[in-house]
Design a protein around this motif. Sequence first.
Motif, mmCIF file in Angstrom:
data_model
loop_
_atom_site.group_PDB
_atom_site.id
_atom_site.type_symbol
_atom_site.label_atom_id
_atom_site.label_comp_id
_atom_site.label_asym_id
_atom_site.label_seq_id
_atom_site.Cartn_x
_atom_site.Cartn_y
_atom_site.Cartn_z
ATOM 1 N N LYS A 15 -12.955 -17.762 33.255
ATOM 2 C CA LYS A 15 -11.885 -16.769 33.193
ATOM 3 C C LYS A 15 -12.095 -15.917 31.940
ATOM 4 N N ALA A 16 -12.369 -14.642 32.133
ATOM 5 C CA ALA A 16 -12.673 -13.748 31.013
ATOM 6 C C ALA A 16 -11.708 -12.574 30.981
ATOM 7 N N LYS A 17 -11.605 -11.976 29.798
ATOM 8 C CA LYS A 17 -10.831 -10.745 29.621
ATOM 9 C C LYS A 17 -11.797 -9.575 29.518
ATOM 10 N N THR A 18 -11.463 -8.494 30.201
ATOM 11 C CA THR A 18 -12.290 -7.295 30.094
ATOM 12 C C THR A 18 -11.918 -6.528 28.833
ATOM 13 N N LEU A 19 -12.895 -6.363 27.963
ATOM 14 C CA LEU A 19 -12.713 -5.538 26.764
ATOM 15 C C LEU A 19 -13.717 -4.398 26.877
ATOM 16 N N TYR A 20 -13.251 -3.274 27.421
ATOM 17 C CA TYR A 20 -14.143 -2.140 27.601
ATOM 18 C C TYR A 20 -14.660 -1.653 26.254
ATOM 19 N N ASP A 21 -15.920 -1.246 26.247
ATOM 20 C CA ASP A 21 -16.440 -0.581 25.069
ATOM 21 C C ASP A 21 -15.714 0.741 24.886
ATOM 22 N N ARG A 22 -15.397 1.042 23.659
ATOM 23 C CA ARG A 22 -14.777 2.315 23.312
ATOM 24 C C ARG A 22 -15.532 2.887 22.121
ATOM 25 N N PRO A 23 -15.607 4.189 22.017
ATOM 26 C CA PRO A 23 -16.324 4.771 20.879
ATOM 27 C C PRO A 23 -15.562 4.560 19.583
ATOM 28 N N ALA A 24 -16.290 4.251 18.533
ATOM 29 C CA ALA A 24 -15.675 4.175 17.204
ATOM 30 C C ALA A 24 -15.293 5.577 16.746
ATOM 31 N N SER A 25 -14.480 5.648 15.729
ATOM 32 C CA SER A 25 -13.980 6.942 15.246
ATOM 33 C C SER A 25 -15.087 7.838 14.716
ATOM 34 N N ILE A 26 -16.257 7.258 14.400
ATOM 35 C CA ILE A 26 -17.367 8.075 13.878
ATOM 36 C C ILE A 26 -17.994 8.937 14.963
#
Length: 486
Positions: free
Chosen positions: A235-246
Amino acid sequence: MATHSSCTASLTVLTLIVALLFALYASDSGLTWPVVSLAVITALVSLWLRRRDDGTDRRVCVLVLGDIGRSPRMQYHALSLSKHGYYVTFVGFLDTKPHQDVLREEKISIAPITEVKGVRVGPKILTYVTKVILQCLQLLYVLLNMETQSHILMQNPPGLPGIAVAWLVCVLRGSRFIIDWHNYGYTIMALSHGQTHPVVRLAKWYEHFFGPLATHNLCVTNAMKDDLQKNWGIKAKTLYDRPASIFRETPLKLQHELFMKLANTYPQFQSKGSEDVDRTVFTVCDPTGDTVTLRAERPALLLSSTSWTEDEDFSVLLKALEEYEGFVKGGASLPPLVCVITGKGPQKEHYKKLIESLHLDHVKICTPWLEAEDYPVLLGSADLGVCLHKSSSSLDLPMKVVDMFGCCLPVCAIHFNCLHELVKHEENGLIFRDSQELAQQLKSLLSEFPSSEGRLGVFRKNLRTSRGQSWDNNWDQNLLPLLTAP
């Protein structure tokens, strides 16, 4: 008070163990002094390894059995942990420099490990086995030598032998184990060895056996989440990649500074007018140094980034660029192209030779390695991105596209099953299946260049208005609760 209670509990458990062993010994149960001694020593070592203090709950180990500098998601994890007051020990290879934010953060310390090679003589299996054993010993030494951590957060892949070692250390020290599933290691190995190779089959068994032993699991797509649940019992949680503020659109002045820097090494960025000391093929700065403008006759800047591995076939892009050259020579009104392919990896020299064999007049190609702080600036300066990442499992998404979208850079990306979770065809980019389709997309998107009114401009506007949830908010909602979960 917490430390005192922990010590008291540990001493109580040890006393009970010793008393039980002596009772068994005295009752002629067959136990001998060596067995009793070994059991007592084992109990003492276990209690010593689990020693905790008031700071244990605020310490997290972030582990990647790879290059820290080329592991952006794990760097983001480390930075997010530090922002929430956790002290991070970042374990991994130091082949390339991590981002400055990681290096500057006082709460992040790097514990470097080296990539071992194994025995270089004899059969390949001996090399592989000795490499795994040596890597196990190195990881055990590093992980057991640091202060007790509340959690170990590990990237997979690569997971052999890291998952087993991290799990064992967590058992010995009472820490919690979190696996961040970026892909499956055995599917990557199958690209070069084939599905039926013994090493690939062993790697698959290994991931299936040790993966479910983690306390918590993260993954990068909903498709992977479903696969982990259905086929792995995880059982996993989806943590989508998101761009860093840079990652953002780059102001013209910063674009010019980077282009000038690159022009010192790469002629593709140099202006033909050598007398203009403050001019590049893309930009020009006025004599006062205050105003930078884009040159009207500039080429389009096409950018792709890669680790030069088997899951990215760059011959697709090279063939498309040859076709683009043919369009121009055939009379099509298209701008010249500067194609920048960034990254390091095992197949880079192979593709550099292919690039050198091309004879292109309207397309220039260079393959630089950029410093961590220069890469987002170049992304934010480009006109179009190309992604050739073709997931070995069809369950992960390319981080490079996430970063491109952070810079509002439209992309052309090669198709695979779950790509639609990131790239929306005809909305923020285009999806292609072969070199001919990519060539036609380049022709269509760049036919109105440098005007911002064409399809390329529409995609960029759509990206500006649909940036979505930031990495920080996404991380706070999905991972932060796991650190305090029972």
